[in-house]
Design a protein around this motif. Structure first.
Motif, PDB file in Angstrom:
ATOM      1  N   ALA A 359     -15.062 -12.430 -27.709  1.00  0.00           N
ATOM      2  CA  ALA A 359     -15.768 -11.276 -27.155  1.00  0.00           C
ATOM      3  C   ALA A 359     -14.877 -10.040 -27.141  1.00  0.00           C
ATOM      4  CB  ALA A 359     -16.253 -11.597 -25.742  1.00  0.00           C
ATOM      5  N   TYR A 360     -13.625 -10.206 -26.750  1.00  0.00           N
ATOM      6  CA  TYR A 360     -12.691  -9.075 -26.775  1.00  0.00           C
ATOM      7  C   TYR A 360     -12.450  -8.615 -28.214  1.00  0.00           C
ATOM      8  CZ  TYR A 360     -11.298  -9.194 -21.835  1.00  0.00           C
ATOM      9  OH  TYR A 360     -11.285  -9.096 -20.467  1.00  0.00           O
ATOM     10  N   ALA A 361     -12.313  -9.559 -29.134  1.00  0.00           N
ATOM     11  CA  ALA A 361     -12.069  -9.203 -30.533  1.00  0.00           C
ATOM     12  C   ALA A 361     -13.251  -8.438 -31.126  1.00  0.00           C
ATOM     13  CB  ALA A 361     -11.798 -10.466 -31.353  1.00  0.00           C
ATOM     14  N   ALA A 362     -14.452  -8.739 -30.662  1.00  0.00           N
ATOM     15  CA  ALA A 362     -15.642  -8.085 -31.202  1.00  0.00           C
ATOM     16  C   ALA A 362     -15.745  -6.626 -30.763  1.00  0.00           C
ATOM     17  CB  ALA A 362     -16.897  -8.852 -30.775  1.00  0.00           C
ATOM     18  N   GLN A 363     -15.307  -6.326 -29.535  1.00  0.00           N
ATOM     19  CA  GLN A 363     -15.418  -4.954 -29.020  1.00  0.00           C
ATOM     20  C   GLN A 363     -14.161  -4.572 -28.235  1.00  0.00           C
ATOM     21  OE1 GLN A 363     -19.184  -3.944 -27.075  1.00  0.00           O
ATOM     22  NE2 GLN A 363     -20.136  -5.766 -27.970  1.00  0.00           N
ATOM     23  N   PRO A 364     -13.011  -4.492 -28.891  1.00  0.00           N
ATOM     24  CA  PRO A 364     -11.761  -4.229 -28.163  1.00  0.00           C
ATOM     25  C   PRO A 364     -11.745  -2.874 -27.468  1.00  0.00           C
ATOM     26  CG  PRO A 364     -11.429  -4.071 -30.532  1.00  0.00           C
ATOM     27  CD  PRO A 364     -12.777  -4.663 -30.343  1.00  0.00           C
ATOM     28  N   GLU A 365     -12.314  -1.841 -28.079  1.00  0.00           N
ATOM     29  CA  GLU A 365     -12.241  -0.499 -27.495  1.00  0.00           C
ATOM     30  C   GLU A 365     -12.993  -0.403 -26.171  1.00  0.00           C
ATOM     31  OE1 GLU A 365     -10.701   2.387 -28.100  1.00  0.00           O
ATOM     32  OE2 GLU A 365      -9.493   1.396 -29.627  1.00  0.00           O
ATOM     33  N   SER A 366     -14.077  -1.096 -26.043  1.00  0.00           N
ATOM     34  CA  SER A 366     -14.858  -0.994 -24.816  1.00  0.00           C
ATOM     35  C   SER A 366     -14.520  -2.072 -23.795  1.00  0.00           C
ATOM     36  CB  SER A 366     -16.358  -1.074 -25.138  1.00  0.00           C
ATOM     37  OG  SER A 366     -16.679  -2.319 -25.754  1.00  0.00           O
ATOM     38  N   ARG A 367     -13.891  -3.173 -24.237  1.00  0.00           N
ATOM     39  CA  ARG A 367     -13.708  -4.303 -23.329  1.00  0.00           C
ATOM     40  C   ARG A 367     -12.263  -4.504 -22.854  1.00  0.00           C
ATOM     41  NH1 ARG A 367     -17.907  -8.556 -26.317  1.00  0.00           N
ATOM     42  NH2 ARG A 367     -19.766  -7.769 -25.240  1.00  0.00           N
ATOM     43  N   LEU A 368     -11.282  -4.115 -23.612  1.00  0.00           N
ATOM     44  CA  LEU A 368      -9.895  -4.296 -23.185  1.00  0.00           C
ATOM     45  C   LEU A 368      -9.591  -3.424 -21.978  1.00  0.00           C
ATOM     46  CD1 LEU A 368      -8.001  -4.340 -26.602  1.00  0.00           C
ATOM     47  CD2 LEU A 368      -8.175  -6.247 -24.992  1.00  0.00           C
ATOM     48  N   ASP A 369      -8.715  -3.908 -21.094  1.00  0.00           N
ATOM     49  CA  ASP A 369      -8.213  -3.076 -20.006  1.00  0.00           C
ATOM     50  C   ASP A 369      -7.452  -1.896 -20.598  1.00  0.00           C
ATOM     51  OD1 ASP A 369      -9.299  -4.887 -18.256  1.00  0.00           O
ATOM     52  OD2 ASP A 369      -7.394  -5.863 -17.774  1.00  0.00           O
ATOM     53  N   GLY A 370      -7.353  -0.817 -19.843  1.00  0.00           N
ATOM     54  CA  GLY A 370      -6.800   0.416 -20.378  1.00  0.00           C
ATOM     55  C   GLY A 370      -5.398   0.289 -20.942  1.00  0.00           C
ATOM     56  N   ASP A 371      -4.494  -0.394 -20.233  1.00  0.00           N
ATOM     57  CA  ASP A 371      -3.119  -0.516 -20.725  1.00  0.00           C
ATOM     58  C   ASP A 371      -3.071  -1.320 -22.021  1.00  0.00           C
ATOM     59  OD1 ASP A 371      -3.949  -2.766 -19.273  1.00  0.00           O
ATOM     60  OD2 ASP A 371      -1.917  -3.274 -18.649  1.00  0.00           O
ATOM     61  N   LEU A 372      -3.871  -2.373 -22.095  1.00  0.00           N
ATOM     62  CA  LEU A 372      -3.870  -3.203 -23.299  1.00  0.00           C
ATOM     63  C   LEU A 372      -4.660  -2.556 -24.434  1.00  0.00           C
ATOM     64  CD1 LEU A 372      -4.171  -6.669 -21.590  1.00  0.00           C
ATOM     65  CD2 LEU A 372      -2.186  -5.732 -22.769  1.00  0.00           C
ATOM     66  N   ARG A 373      -5.621  -1.711 -24.100  1.00  0.00           N
ATOM     67  CA  ARG A 373      -6.310  -0.946 -25.145  1.00  0.00           C
ATOM     68  C   ARG A 373      -5.325  -0.034 -25.868  1.00  0.00           C
ATOM     69  NH1 ARG A 373      -9.845   2.250 -22.245  1.00  0.00           N
ATOM     70  NH2 ARG A 373     -10.906   0.320 -21.718  1.00  0.00           N
TER      71      ARG A 373
END
Length: 410
Positions: A359-373
């Motif tokens: 799920a994170y791999a599919a939408q990293p920009e919207s789903r990752l926490d800010g620091d990890l984005r």
């Protein structure tokens, strides 16, 4: 490297003024771990049973606090700096992902082709990179900026995956974090652990072997009478030999069980009453005191009096104590972790970890926490981007992992 100067080029200070400065640094290191977000998240991560399963059982944070209490007193008795050992004990499980060792196994499968996943290597990554406290001059994160001694004391397995001794699957550093590992290990004997790390490791073994049995009895997973049953304990001794002490003979493990029962520490029965709870807590105190005392006595017998720090001595844990500890671990393993009910839960947890990574791999920009984005955006390769996704899943608590999985995967 951009780290603060003190304690960076030496292992042990010689003059009294510098020793006082070191003590101040170690106290500061401890405070930084105590106030870290990574430590707080452990309150909602599995120890043996998941958070919220029972009001009595430990979570990963309470376990770490108890390890720190045991390690602080044990280390101080041997002449170690108490804050240094305390820091190592508090930090030792920071890298555990949701669902404990089960989540660790799932992430290791996901990361198999980028260096794998190991909770201890993740701990180092958190301390030196992921936890926000200090940055290098060029803007790269420097984690909590701990001293060399604290980082080394918190490193249970001081080697990378491809240099593990004896075919061990355990390791303490990913290839991408090798530079900081080489920096704080400079001058240390290869693959040797400082005594502070050894005290931390033994305190961890003592805490979870005893406390897991206490939790299992209090939660009605284990009837203490089974420890006196030759038939019921056969698979437990098998598990101890197979999983926790493959170097010990069946006779040694059987003797350990006999001593544990004969000690009188383990209550003959448990009915949940106030008196029974008091007897259970007394068991915990007596067993922990026994394990700490025998290691201290054996270490002093070999090395004599005086302060034992860094690499001047090794912690000596007698074989009989290791065997007793292994039997207690196997009690919880057999009666709690490998039951049909738990096996079904473990399978579901691994599905959640795999589903969240996708799920994170599919939408990293919207789903990752800010620091990890931000880390994901500057990653220079697919392997680096996947490591950021692993960092994200590993940081989740059990509760948040389940909630996000319900929202994104269903």
């Amino acid at each position: 490297m951009g780290y603060e100067a003190r304690d960076r080029e030496r292992w042990v200070a010689e003059d009294p003024a510098q020793k006082r400065a070191d003590r101040d640094d170690f106290a500061r290191d401890r405070a930084r771990v105590v106030h870290s977000a990574a430590l707080r998240r452990l309150a909602a991560k599995t120890q043996v049973l998941g958070p919220g399963h029972d009001d009595f059982v430990r979570n990963r944070l309470t376990h770490s606090l108890e390890v720190a209490q045991i390690g602080r007193e044990s280390g101080a008795a041997l002449g170690c700096d108490a804050d240094l050992v305390d820091t190592a004990c508090l930090a030792h499980d920071l890298g555990h992902p949701p669902f404990g060792h089960n989540g660790e196994a799932a992430l290791d499968e996901i990361a198999a082709d980028i260096g794998g996943f190991e909770g201890n290597a993740q701990t180092l990554r958190i301390l030196t990179r992921l936890e926000a406290k200090r940055s290098h001059a060029d803007g790269r994160p420097a984690g909590l900026n701990l001293t060399r001694a604290s980082l080394d004391a918190a490193t249970k397995y001081p080697w990378p995956r491809d240099e593990a001794p004896g075919g061990s699957r355990k390791f303490g550093v990913y290839a991408s974090d090798r530079a900081v590992f080489d920096w704080f290990r400079a001058g240390a004997p290869p693959r040797a652990r400082c005594i502070e790390a050894q005290v931390m490791d033994w305190s961890d073994d003592v805490a979870y072997s005893v406390h897991d049995v206490e939790d299992a009895i209090a939660s009605s997973w284990v009837d203490p009478r089974v420890l006196r049953s030759d038939v019921d304990m056969v698979p437990v001794l098998d598990a101890a030999a197979r999983t926790y002490a493959p170097d010990l003979t069946p006779d040694v493990l059987a003797g350990a069980l006999e001593r544990l029962v004969a000690s009188g520490a383990i209550p003959p029965a448990y009915d949940g009453s106030h008196r029974a709870l008091a007897a259970l807590k007394d068991m915990t105190s007596r067993l922990i005191g026994h394990f700490v005392r025998v290691a201290e006595d054996a270490t002093r017998a070999r090395y004599g009096p005086g302060a034992l720090t860094r690499f001047v001595a090794d912690l000596v844990v007698p074989e009989h104590a290791r065997a007793e500890c292994a039997v207690l671990k196997a009690v919880a393993y057999h009666f709690v972790m490998t039951t049909d009910e738990r096996v079904a839960v473990l399978s579901r947890q691994r599905e959640v970890v795999h589903g969240l990574f996708d799920a994170y791999a599919a939408q990293p920009e919207s789903r990752l926490d800010g620091d990890l984005r931000a880390d994901f955006r500057v990653a220079g390769s697919d392997a680096q981007r996947r490591r950021v996704l692993v960092d994200q899943v590993a940081a989740l608590t059990d509760v948040r992992a389940l909630a996000l999985h319900r929202e994104w995967v269903g």
